[in-house]
Scaffold this active site. Structure first.
Site, PDB file in Angstrom:
ATOM      1  CB  CYS A   1      -0.968  -0.044   1.180  1.00  0.00           C
ATOM      2  SG  CYS A   1      -2.304   1.169   1.068  1.00  0.00           S
TER       3      CYS A   1
ATOM      4  CG  HIS B   1      -3.079  -3.705   3.548  1.00  0.00           C
ATOM      5  ND1 HIS B   1      -2.129  -3.013   4.283  1.00  0.00           N
ATOM      6  CD2 HIS B   1      -3.727  -2.787   2.796  1.00  0.00           C
ATOM      7  CE1 HIS B   1      -2.217  -1.722   3.991  1.00  0.00           C
ATOM      8  NE2 HIS B   1      -3.171  -1.553   3.095  1.00  0.00           N
TER       9      HIS B   1
ATOM     10  CD  GLU C   1      -0.226  -5.484   5.932  1.00  0.00           C
ATOM     11  OE1 GLU C   1      -0.216  -6.055   4.831  1.00  0.00           O
ATOM     12  OE2 GLU C   1      -0.500  -4.275   6.066  1.00  0.00           O
TER      13      GLU C   1
END
Length: 225
Positions: free
Chosen positions: A87, A196, A198
């Site tokens: 991002c 994302h 993560e």
């Protein structure tokens, strides 16, 4: 020996701790790096996390690109160190010219936050070896300036050389050219994407665990190097 993965914190980063946790869950040692550090503390790979570095003033990632730590990150990336930009981190990589193109306002001019399906297009990068080509994964997406743009010649080159790593499925969420969600550099050690991974490493907090493959991929690549 434990693989050390540095996670950079800029003023305004907000996903740095999540990235550190993802590295730890994959079996690596996360190493916190501060934006004013030039010393990368002997890490083996680096993650530039999501957030709003320096308040997104001027353009997203435009100021972060000139932070002291980025001098070292750019030097090491060009020498072959694996770097993942997520991002805002992807925006920083483009501003640093480690990846081509730019990220602009979403075409609908609204911030978007949803679970996003992606298709894995390239498994030869340092960060995607644990996926299969054509695999569909779901990870969170949250951005207001995630529209990937580049000139037609650059887009054609990315396609021809297999450097489109991820493509959006189920509708383009932000107007990215050719549904591109993530790309890599020519060497395959630098990868950037807007979604994302993560945030998709545990069933308790994520829609899936599909994102964990990013972090297991890099650990296996470094162990086998």
């Amino acid at each position: 020996m434990t693989t050390r993965v540095g996670v950079v914190t800029f003023p305004g980063s907000l996903d740095d701790r999540d990235a550190q946790r993802a590295v730890r869950l994959a079996g690596g040692e996360p190493v916190a790096l501060w934006h004013r550090d030039r010393d990368l503390k002997q890490v083996d790979a680096i993650v530039l996390p999501g957030g709003f570095s320096y308040g997104d003033y001027l353009r997203c990632g435009a100021i972060a690109r000139f932070s002291p730590v980025m001098d070292s990150v750019i030097e090491q990336a060009r020498a072959g160190m694996p770097v993942l930009g997520i991002c805002n981190g992807f925006q920083v990589l483009c501003e640093s010219h480690l990846l081509p193109g730019a990220l602009t306002r979403n075409d609908h001019l609204h911030f978007i936050c949803r679970d996003q399906r992606l298709r894995v297009e390239n498994t030869d990068t340092a960060w995607t070896g644990d996926y299969t080509t054509g695999q569909e994964i779901t990870v969170p997406l949250k951005n207001g300036e995630g529209g990937y743009v580049a000139d037609e010649r650059t887009l054609d080159e990315l396609e021809a050389t297999g450097r489109v790593v991820f493509r959006y499925l189920g509708g383009n969420p932000n107007g990215s050219r050719r549904d591109i969600a993530g790309i890599t550099n020519e060497a395959g050690n630098v990868v950037g994407l807007m979604p994302h991974p993560e945030h998709a490493v545990e069933t308790l907090t994520g829609p899936t665990t599909d994102g964990l493959g990013f972090f297991t991929s890099i650990l296996k690549r470094l162990v086998n190097a």
